[in-house]
Design a protein around this motif. Structure first.
Motif, PDB file in Angstrom:
ATOM      1  N   LYS A  38       0.918  -1.264   0.049  1.00  0.00           N
ATOM      2  CA  LYS A  38       0.000  -0.031   0.074  1.00  0.00           C
ATOM      3  C   LYS A  38       0.828   1.195  -0.024  1.00  0.00           C
ATOM      4  O   LYS A  38       0.630   2.202  -0.640  1.00  0.00           O
ATOM      5  N   ILE A  39       1.983   1.269   0.729  1.00  0.00           N
ATOM      6  CA  ILE A  39       2.886   2.381   0.722  1.00  0.00           C
ATOM      7  C   ILE A  39       3.436   2.433  -0.522  1.00  0.00           C
ATOM      8  O   ILE A  39       3.575   3.732  -1.008  1.00  0.00           O
ATOM      9  N   GLU A  41       2.541   1.691  -3.479  1.00  0.00           N
ATOM     10  CA  GLU A  41       1.425   2.266  -4.364  1.00  0.00           C
ATOM     11  C   GLU A  41       1.060   3.645  -4.097  1.00  0.00           C
ATOM     12  O   GLU A  41       0.509   4.279  -5.091  1.00  0.00           O
ATOM     13  N   SER A  42       1.394   4.089  -3.114  1.00  0.00           N
ATOM     14  CA  SER A  42       1.039   5.676  -2.660  1.00  0.00           C
ATOM     15  C   SER A  42       1.673   6.825  -3.456  1.00  0.00           C
ATOM     16  O   SER A  42       3.104   6.461  -3.623  1.00  0.00           O
ATOM     17  N   LYS A  43       1.178   7.828  -3.897  1.00  0.00           N
ATOM     18  CA  LYS A  43       1.800   8.931  -4.271  1.00  0.00           C
ATOM     19  C   LYS A  43       2.960   9.336  -3.387  1.00  0.00           C
ATOM     20  O   LYS A  43       3.925   9.861  -3.954  1.00  0.00           O
ATOM     21  N   PHE A  44       2.551   9.291  -2.142  1.00  0.00           N
ATOM     22  CA  PHE A  44       3.637  10.313  -1.087  1.00  0.00           C
ATOM     23  C   PHE A  44       5.138   9.223  -1.390  1.00  0.00           C
ATOM     24  O   PHE A  44       5.908   9.877  -1.217  1.00  0.00           O
ATOM     25  N   VAL A 189      -5.608   3.031   4.089  1.00  0.00           N
ATOM     26  CA  VAL A 189      -4.585   4.256   4.214  1.00  0.00           C
ATOM     27  C   VAL A 189      -5.605   5.314   4.628  1.00  0.00           C
ATOM     28  O   VAL A 189      -6.744   5.749   4.178  1.00  0.00           O
ATOM     29  N   TYR A 190      -5.178   5.688   6.134  1.00  0.00           N
ATOM     30  CA  TYR A 190      -5.944   6.889   6.575  1.00  0.00           C
ATOM     31  C   TYR A 190      -5.271   7.964   6.392  1.00  0.00           C
ATOM     32  O   TYR A 190      -4.171   8.081   6.610  1.00  0.00           O
TER      33      TYR A 190
END
Length: 194
Positions: A38-39, A41-44, A189-190
């Motif tokens: 998940k991390i 795949e994240s934009k950040f 993701v919160y």
């Protein structure tokens, strides 16, 4: 911090650490991999070039998959090093053998075989977490290292890696507690509204 707030945090911390320590190794691995994906795949994460992560201990979310991905993408990785009872620094090890067993049995970068990274150069911090709420408030281990360090990371996106069972209805917080930008669990993701 008021005595009541401190006691409430200590109680939540104790309960969630016990739950984390009771988790089975295969479940820790499976959930950690989901969180790392998940991390990744994240934009950040994708936009970050300098990333501060940690080496897991006592059932914390393991970031091995994230670490390997970051290395493959030539991102610079640094790790926390607790210098004394109050000071934490970020160090980028020169190679995979530049780690020693440090405070609290945590694998830490060797100061003599690492380069210190300025907090202002860090784009993304993935912090460990004992408990969190949906507003992305976090309870750590209680020593306050991250609470003192994170405000120095002026441009960094700050996220925590945590298991869904670490979520509580509301984290008791005061003005010194930094709200995170996000918390990543194996389920979702919160994001904070800050």
């Amino acid at each position: 911090m008021s005595t009541d707030l401190k006691a409430l945090k200590a109680s939540i911390r104790k309960e969630k650490i016990a739950a984390r320590k009771a988790a089975e190794a295969d479940q820790i691995r499976i959930k950690s991999e989901k969180i790392c994906k998940k991390i990744i795949e994240s934009k950040f994460y994708q936009e970050a070039e300098v990333i501060m992560i940690y080496k897991a201990v006592n059932g914390e979310v393991m970031l091995d998959v994230l670490e390997k991905d970051a290395i493959s993408q030539n991102k610079k990785i640094c790790y926390p090093l607790c210098i004394d009872k109050t000071v934490m620094k970020a160090l980028a090890p020169n190679d995979e053998n530049a780690f020693v067993s440090g405070s609290f049995g945590i694998k830490e970068p060797d100061m003599n075989n690492s380069k210190e990274i300025s907090p202002g150069d860090i784009d993304l911090v993935i912090a460990p977490c004992t408990a969190f709420d949906e507003k992305c408030r976090r309870i750590g281990m209680g020593a306050g290292y991250y609470d003192r360090y994170l405000p120095k990371c002026e441009k960094a996106y700050i996220a925590a890696a945590a298991y869904e069972y670490q979520k509580v209805k509301r984290v008791p917080a005061d003005e010194f507690d930094k709200t995170l930008d996000a918390v990543v669990s194996e389920e979702k993701v919160y994001y904070s509204a800050r």
